[in-house]
Scaffold this motif. Structure first.
Motif, PDB file in Angstrom:
ATOM      1  N   ARG A 166     -86.003 -89.575  87.783  1.00  0.00           N
ATOM      2  CA  ARG A 166     -87.340 -88.833  87.894  1.00  0.00           C
ATOM      3  C   ARG A 166     -87.077 -87.443  88.473  1.00  0.00           C
ATOM      4  O   ARG A 166     -86.199 -87.396  89.744  1.00  0.00           O
ATOM      5  CB  ARG A 166     -88.267 -89.332  88.674  1.00  0.00           C
ATOM      6  N   VAL A 220     -96.412 -93.243  91.402  1.00  0.00           N
ATOM      7  CA  VAL A 220     -95.511 -92.329  92.166  1.00  0.00           C
ATOM      8  C   VAL A 220     -96.088 -91.485  93.149  1.00  0.00           C
ATOM      9  O   VAL A 220     -95.344 -91.037  94.295  1.00  0.00           O
ATOM     10  CB  VAL A 220     -94.815 -91.509  90.897  1.00  0.00           C
ATOM     11  N   TRP A 276     -86.831 -93.442  89.401  1.00  0.00           N
ATOM     12  CA  TRP A 276     -86.693 -93.620  87.826  1.00  0.00           C
ATOM     13  C   TRP A 276     -87.825 -93.771  87.187  1.00  0.00           C
ATOM     14  O   TRP A 276     -88.820 -94.268  87.572  1.00  0.00           O
ATOM     15  CB  TRP A 276     -85.855 -94.849  87.817  1.00  0.00           C
ATOM     16  N   ARG A 277     -87.712 -93.106  85.844  1.00  0.00           N
ATOM     17  CA  ARG A 277     -88.880 -93.583  84.930  1.00  0.00           C
ATOM     18  C   ARG A 277     -88.203 -94.274  84.018  1.00  0.00           C
ATOM     19  O   ARG A 277     -87.281 -94.231  83.440  1.00  0.00           O
ATOM     20  CB  ARG A 277     -89.367 -92.267  84.430  1.00  0.00           C
TER      21      ARG A 277
END
Ligand code: HEM
Length: 195
Positions: free
Chosen positions: A182, A22, A152-153
């Motif tokens: 996220r 990320v 997105w996680r």
């Protein structure tokens, strides 16, 4: 297992790799959409994909037919023999890969990757039938992983059974990923001029 599914699942199991992924995407894009031009600027993301393809290659067994009698190491292969070989097995061979079962994207940093024996890694096959879509597929996978991970996680949800199911391709028996938005690390840069 589809390379994208494999990468998402492996990243969800390795929070340190997730953070680096990320961070890399954000350092390159500052929150704008990932583009094709970014692919070469996302080396860690690319290494995550490559390592996912090493451990969980979609195509796990290939076949060839010998056109003439030949030898492979100590083995004699008569003409017209059917031969099966597995990138899944080869890519987990401890003679080729230190800590062979570990998810270690850094093994693809060029200095370390140089130590990997030729043809020990072949998720796209090799020879004159090698996948002609390999570069396209890699670029696509990097863009998708970067795009999804930045926003997105993904975490395995209840009812997941990630054990491998063997078919023509490898895939998890039942992998249900829950997507949590996220939190932006910084304020995203708008794509719209003047905004
Ligand atoms: C992650 C994605 C992909 C994987 C893992 C993959 C893997 C493979 C593998 C293992 C082979 C057989 C190689 C061999 O027998 O040595 C193959 C063949 C092939 N792939 Fe892919 N592939 C992918 C994406 C693509 C894409 C995006 C395209 C087209 C745009 C494509 C087109 C082809 C074609 C046409 C062949 C047959 C080549 C021949 O027999 O001469 N593939 N692929």
């Amino acid at each position: 297992m589809c390379s994208q599914t494999g990468a998402n699942h492996l990243v969800s199991e390795h929070p340190e790799q997730e953070r680096r992924l990320v961070d890399e995407v954000y350092s390159v894009t500052s929150g704008r959409p990932v583009t094709f031009a970014d692919v070469n600027r996302l080396p860690h993301t690319c290494n995550v994909i490559t390592e996912a393809m090493r451990l969980r290659p979609a195509a796990w067994i290939f076949t060839r037919r010998s056109v003439a009698t030949t030898h492979l190491g100590p083995y004699r292969i008569p003409a017209h023999s059917d031969i099966a070989y597995s990138p899944y097995a080869m890519q987990r061979d401890p003679r080729s890969f230190a800590h062979h079962l570990e998810f270690d994207p850094d093994r693809w940093i060029p200095d370390r990757a140089a130590a990997v024996p030729k043809l020990a890694m072949m998720p796209f096959g090799t020879g004159n039938r090698q996948c002609p879509g390999d570069h396209f597929a890699l670029a696509e996978l990097v863009i998708i992983l970067a795009t999804v991970s930045a926003q997105w996680r993904l975490q395995p949800g209840p009812g997941t059974d990630s054990t491998t199911k063997i078919g023509i391709t490898l895939h998890p028996k039942r992998l249900l990923m829950r997507a949590e938005p996220r939190q932006p690390l910084k304020t995203p840069v708008s794509n719209t001029p003047g905004h």
